[in-house]
Design a protein around this motif. Structure first.
Motif, PDB file in Angstrom:
ATOM      1  N   UNK A 280       3.737  -7.457   1.141  1.00 38.68           N
ATOM      2  CA  UNK A 280       2.388  -6.566   1.136  1.00 38.68           C
ATOM      3  C   UNK A 280       2.669  -5.308   2.068  1.00 38.68           C
ATOM      4  N   UNK A 281       2.620  -4.228   1.620  1.00 40.07           N
ATOM      5  CA  UNK A 281       2.978  -3.085   2.195  1.00 40.07           C
ATOM      6  C   UNK A 281       1.653  -2.610   2.932  1.00 40.07           C
ATOM      7  N   UNK A 282       1.582  -2.514   4.169  1.00 46.78           N
ATOM      8  CA  UNK A 282       0.079  -2.085   4.662  1.00 46.78           C
ATOM      9  C   UNK A 282       0.315  -0.736   5.291  1.00 46.78           C
ATOM     10  N   UNK A 283      -0.690   0.112   5.319  1.00 46.96           N
ATOM     11  CA  UNK A 283      -0.655   1.326   5.912  1.00 46.96           C
ATOM     12  C   UNK A 283      -2.187   1.541   6.136  1.00 46.96           C
ATOM     13  N   UNK A 284      -2.501   1.964   7.416  1.00 40.73           N
ATOM     14  CA  UNK A 284      -3.752   2.227   8.167  1.00 40.73           C
ATOM     15  C   UNK A 284      -4.804   1.226   7.491  1.00 40.73           C
ATOM     16  N   UNK A 285      -4.624  -0.009   7.529  1.00 41.71           N
ATOM     17  CA  UNK A 285      -5.342  -1.230   7.483  1.00 41.71           C
ATOM     18  C   UNK A 285      -5.599  -1.511   6.085  1.00 41.71           C
ATOM     19  N   UNK A 286      -4.942  -1.035   5.137  1.00 38.27           N
ATOM     20  CA  UNK A 286      -5.127  -1.420   3.877  1.00 38.27           C
ATOM     21  C   UNK A 286      -3.680  -1.770   3.295  1.00 38.27           C
ATOM     22  N   UNK A 287      -3.785  -2.676   2.285  1.00 38.07           N
ATOM     23  CA  UNK A 287      -2.670  -2.979   1.252  1.00 38.07           C
ATOM     24  C   UNK A 287      -2.303  -2.339   0.316  1.00 38.07           C
ATOM     25  N   UNK A 288      -1.099  -1.354   0.473  1.00 37.00           N
ATOM     26  CA  UNK A 288      -0.913  -0.314  -0.731  1.00 37.00           C
ATOM     27  C   UNK A 288      -0.171  -1.059  -1.804  1.00 37.00           C
TER      28      UNK A 288
ATOM     29  N   UNK B 227       8.110   2.897   0.385  1.00 35.99           N
ATOM     30  CA  UNK B 227       7.250   3.024   1.662  1.00 35.99           C
ATOM     31  C   UNK B 227       6.626   4.631   1.844  1.00 35.99           C
ATOM     32  N   UNK B 228       7.678   5.628   1.910  1.00 40.22           N
ATOM     33  CA  UNK B 228       7.351   6.871   1.763  1.00 40.22           C
ATOM     34  C   UNK B 228       6.562   7.406   0.608  1.00 40.22           C
ATOM     35  N   UNK B 229       6.988   6.802  -0.468  1.00 43.92           N
ATOM     36  CA  UNK B 229       6.166   7.190  -1.800  1.00 43.92           C
ATOM     37  C   UNK B 229       4.687   6.884  -1.736  1.00 43.92           C
ATOM     38  N   UNK B 230       4.572   5.343  -1.198  1.00 47.34           N
ATOM     39  CA  UNK B 230       3.118   4.904  -1.365  1.00 47.34           C
ATOM     40  C   UNK B 230       2.234   5.535  -0.308  1.00 47.34           C
TER      41      UNK B 230
END
Lengths: 249, 325
Positions: free
Chosen positions: B206-214, B294-297
């Motif tokens: 699960x890729x997470x960023x700023x508290x969300x799964x993207x 990751x960069x793209x998401x």
């Protein structure tokens, strides 16, 4: 929920850490020794504390109380240390109730503070305070019980603190007044009213009076009352520490 | 039953929402990765699952036990290796493990057997009676993993298990984790901001960023999502025409085609080229790295933030006590 095995484990850990750290044992005794030897010798000829006691004899239980206060309160710093170094989390995620954790640590801290006080007790025996074996056993029990309350208090303070400086500041802020405003240094009989009020509100007063009764056979209050108040204080502090540790963010 | 099941799990610290409503289902026996930069909410999520933090909203079940109403049952059934060291460095390895066993209610005979087992597993038997102050960072990590396994948990949480370790030790630890998962069937949840770690270990990420799964998928599928075909030919204009149905883009004398199914697209390009008798001088599938994904998401790369006070304090202390990391 009380888990005996967990309590024993944490108790033993405090003792093991204490034994491995000789500097802590000696370090905690410096100030009290200074008080006992310098104040005791300095005022011995000047002060008449009544009851046929020398000031030195009178002071000894007070200074032992100081060791218990300092040792007990500062053992709370182990929690701050554990938090800084992450070990606290290991205990907090274990299937151990917060009450068991606090009881184990308090017993550990109380035992180590009692050890320190016992060293001082031996020193006072060497310089002229006379105790029979029964008195010594009673003293050790009383010292442990008094240290229990102070340790629980130190734990309650440490429950929410994350840094050493904060802990040290708060503890010093509480500890020094507790020491000076107790009957550790002077008899309670002829105090000005404000000081009388302050000493009667201070839990340390009762522990010192209890020890004075055991060691010297006299005190300014009924030892039963002193023991009852000490016990109530211990229960309150233990409950407070357990409650504070059970609060999650 | 899932090993982990969250429903709208949320955590807010005042005005800051660290974890937005989160739904994850981790299967039994799976190695599940939470990948993201520092501050993405990975550790906060783990902390809620291991009962160290109370959720602000939603529910979570670990091994079928609710983290809020049955914390003791959750704790009994999980093992954790924290991001930061969590050992008592004044005690020996053996004493640390023994204490752990006692806190988890293991009787003496069982403790003795398991301590020997796990110490052997991580290769620390020769140093078992040394005080941990004398251990290197890698050895402490191995000991912590051993400790996390000692009470045979159903689910093992690993928060940044190889953070700050040298590549060799990292490889060792990866091998242990894989072995454990395969041999003991332990479900593993790990957080990491190392792409290659997630790629190497995880069944799903699960890729997470700023508290969300993207994004949430297997590493293979995640990398396939945005594969690119690179095609070149002597008759590039004709080829471009022929492939127009596949949204080609011309770049540096090549034709680039984005695809989520690289194998199918590859076959299609080959068959079109054959039909039109266009000789290809180059055909290649370029799969992105997880870093690219990751960069793209997220629109930014996985970054290392500044160390907090406690990290600096620990680094200082380690320097003072001479521990290598």
């Amino acid at each position: 929920m009380i888990q005996t095995e967990a309590i024993l484990t944490l108790w033993q850990r405090e003792i093991l850490r204490f034994v491995r750290n000789k500097s802590r044992i000696i370090g905690g005794l410096g100030t009290p020794l200074l008080f006992l030897l310098v104040l005791g010798s300095g005022f011995d000829r000047l002060l008449n504390v009544g009851g046929g006691l020398s000031y030195f004899q009178f002071l000894a239980p007070g200074v032992i109380g100081m060791v218990l206060l300092f040792g007990g309160m500062f053992s709370g710093i182990n929690v701050v240390y554990d938090r800084q170094f992450g070990f606290l989390k290991e205990i907090l995620v274990a299937p151990v109730s917060r009450a068991s954790m606090v009881i184990g640590r308090t017993l550990g801290g109380a035992t180590t503070a009692m050890f320190q006080a016992a060293i001082l007790l031996v020193l006072t025996l060497l310089v002229g305070v006379q105790l029979d074996p029964v008195q010594i056993v009673l003293m050790v029990l009383a010292m442990t019980w008094i240290a229990f309350g102070f340790t629980a208090m130190g734990l309650a303070i440490a429950a929410k603190l994350t840094d050493f400086q904060g802990f040290q500041l708060i503890v010093n802020f509480i500890m020094m007044p507790m020491f000076f405003l107790s009957g550790a240094l002077y008899p309670l009989d002829q105090l000005p009213p404000w000081l009388q009020t302050a000493t009667s509100l201070n839990p340390m007063t009762y522990g010192v009076e209890l020890m004075r009764f055991i060691a010297l056979g006299q005190s300014s209050m009924d030892p039963g009352l002193a023991l009852a108040i000490q016990t109530a204080f211990n229960a309150l502090m233990l409950w407070l520490a357990a409650w504070l540790f059970s609060q999650k963010e | 039953m899932h090993a982990i099941e969250t429903h709208q799990l949320t955590k807010a610290f005042g005005a800051l929402t660290a974890v937005h409503p989160l739904d994850i289902h981790v299967k039994k026996g799976e190695v599940f990765g939470l990948l993201g930069p520092n501050g993405a909410g990975k550790t906060t999520t783990i902390s809620m699952l291991v009962t160290l933090l109370s959720p602000s909203g939603g529910t979570a079940k670990v091994n079928g036990f609710d983290v809020q109403t049955q914390p003791d049952l959750v704790r009994q059934s999980i093992g954790i290796v924290f991001q930061d060291e969590s050992i008592d460095d004044e005690l020996t390895a053996w004493e640390n493990l023994d204490m752990h066993g006692r806190l988890y209610g293991m009787p003496w005979e069982l403790r003795k057997k398991r301590i020997e087992e796990v110490l052997k597993l991580v290769g620390l038997q020769p140093r078992q009676d040394d005080v941990l102050k004398t251990y290197s960072g890698g050895m402490i990590r191995r000991l912590e993993i051993a400790r996390g396994l000692m009470h045979h948990p159903n689910v093992l949480f690993l928060d940044e298990p190889t953070l700050g370790l040298d590549p060799q030790t990292r490889r060792h630890i990866w091998t242990y984790i894989r072995k454990l998962n395969r041999d003991e069937g332990v479900t593993v949840i790990l957080t990491t901001h190392y792409m290659e770690e997630a790629d190497f270990l995880c069944d799903r990420i699960a890729i997470m960023d700023q508290g969300k799964i993207v994004a949430l998928d297997t590493p293979k599928k995640l990398k396939e999502r945005d594969a690119t075909l690179h095609v070149a030919s002597g008759k590039i204009d004709e080829l471009y025409q022929a492939l127009s149905a596949m949204n080609p883009v011309r770049q540096n004398g090549k034709i680039l085609i984005e695809t989520s199914q690289p194998q199918r697209s590859l076959k299609r390009v080959l068959s079109i080229a054959e039909k039109r008798k266009l000789a290809l001088t180059e055909i290649d599938v370029k799969k992105p790295t997880l870093e690219d994904i990751f960069v793209e998401l997220t629109g930014h790369s996985i970054r290392d933030e500044k160390a907090g006070t406690s990290d600096r304090f620990k680094a200082y202390n380690r320097a003072m006590t001479g521990r290598r990391k």
